[in-house]
Design an enzyme around this catalytic site. Structure first.
Site, short mmCIF file in Angstrom:
data_model
loop_
_atom_site.label_atom_id
_atom_site.label_comp_id
_atom_site.label_asym_id
_atom_site.label_seq_id
_atom_site.Cartn_x
_atom_site.Cartn_y
_atom_site.Cartn_z
N SER A 158 1.21 -1.38 0.24
CA SER A 158 -0.08 0.42 -0.22
C SER A 158 0.72 1.55 0.03
O SER A 158 2.01 1.50 0.51
CB SER A 158 -0.45 -0.11 1.08
OG SER A 158 -1.42 1.29 1.61
N TYR A 171 -2.33 -0.97 9.94
CA TYR A 171 -1.87 -1.30 8.95
C TYR A 171 -1.00 -0.76 7.43
O TYR A 171 0.07 -1.58 7.22
CB TYR A 171 -3.77 -1.17 7.77
CG TYR A 171 -3.84 -1.31 6.43
CD1 TYR A 171 -4.02 -2.54 6.28
CD2 TYR A 171 -3.30 -0.71 5.80
CE1 TYR A 171 -3.91 -2.57 4.64
CE2 TYR A 171 -3.04 -0.12 3.87
CZ TYR A 171 -4.10 -1.67 3.84
OH TYR A 171 -3.78 -2.37 2.15
#
Length: 264
Positions: A158, A171
């Site tokens: 990401s 995350y």
């Protein structure tokens, strides 16, 4: 016959992934399903894996109804035995694997609590699935990828780990670990003929991100070099190419496929 002739022959028989078996985790919906659909259109033989069994079977059935060769197998990335059972099931039927897409992950919490309010149980769960799970899936499938002679792995990272997204520590940290893992594994898997790349998209408009605060969506959509929303289909063609024989020279790289929100 040259490699270029071989690749050309594959494309004539149904796409750049024709004759290649590809495993996609987290393939029941959202980004994983879009990846599976693009790989199917490129001629891949697909194994879809997900903890969402009903949705996963529906996705496999939909692909099969459109002429693809696809089947579903359940997996829980928090359970090492489940991961090994997945690999054993693929080995028993397919024998080898040419491509692995480590897409499954926990992505909750965008715009959530600050770092000092984050629950330890949430941190541990995200790390278990996103980091340990990616490692264990790769470990389980490595023999099948090596046996294919042209194994390729794509890890979904990401771009939050590239620009340091706030209020998303678990995350973001997990995806940073996936990037580091990709680089390290490239040096271990490269001598065995297996390439591995991390793709780092931005926030996408899909069912998995419906909970994301609108202000975070707007931050991305106005800050991209190509302004606007990013859909799962915007990254899938890149992933399909990275699963081809010709992508080996890109091994170890982290590719932000986010319409220019971050540059590396």
């Amino acid at each position: 016959m040259t490699m270029q002739q071989q690749r050309g022959g594959q494309q004539q028989r149904g796409g750049m992934l024709a004759g290649r078996t590809v495993v996609v985790t987290g393939a029941a919906r959202g980004v994983g399903r879009a990846i599976a659909e693009t790989c199917a259109a490129a001629g891949a033989r697909l194994v879809l894996a997900d903890i969402l069994e009903d949705a996963g079977r529906d996705t496999a059935a939909s692909l099969a109804a459109n002429g693809a060769e696809a089947r579903f197998l359940p997996v829980d990335l928090a359970d090492p035995a489940s991961i090994q059972a997945l690999a054993d099931g693929v080995a028993a039927r397919e024998g080898v694997v040419h491509g692995l897409v480590n897409n499954a992950a926990i992505a909750t919490g965008i715009g959530g609590p600050e770092f000092d309010q984050l629950e330890i149980a949430t941190w541990d769960r995200v790390m278990t699935v996103n980091v340990r799970g990616t490692w264990l899936v790769t470990r389980a499938f490595a023999p099948l990828l090596v046996a294919s002679g042209s194994g390729r792995i794509v890890n979904l990272a990401s771009d939050t780990a590239l620009w340091g997204a706030p209020r998303l520590l678990a995350y973001t940290s997990s995806k940073g670990a996936v990037m580091a893992m990709t680089r390290s594994l490239s040096r271990e898997l490269g001598p065995r003929g297996v390439g591995i790349v991390a793709v780092a998209p931005g926030i996408m408009r899909c069912e998995a991100t419906e909970y994301v605060p609108e202000e975070r969506h707007r931050l991305y959509e106005t800050g991209r070099a190509v302004p606007g929303p990013q859909d799962p289909e915007d990254i899938t063609a890149t992933i399909a190419f990275l699963l081809t024989q010709g992508a080996l020279a890109l091994t170890g790289q982290v590719l932000p496929v986010d319409a220019g929100f971050v540059f590396t």
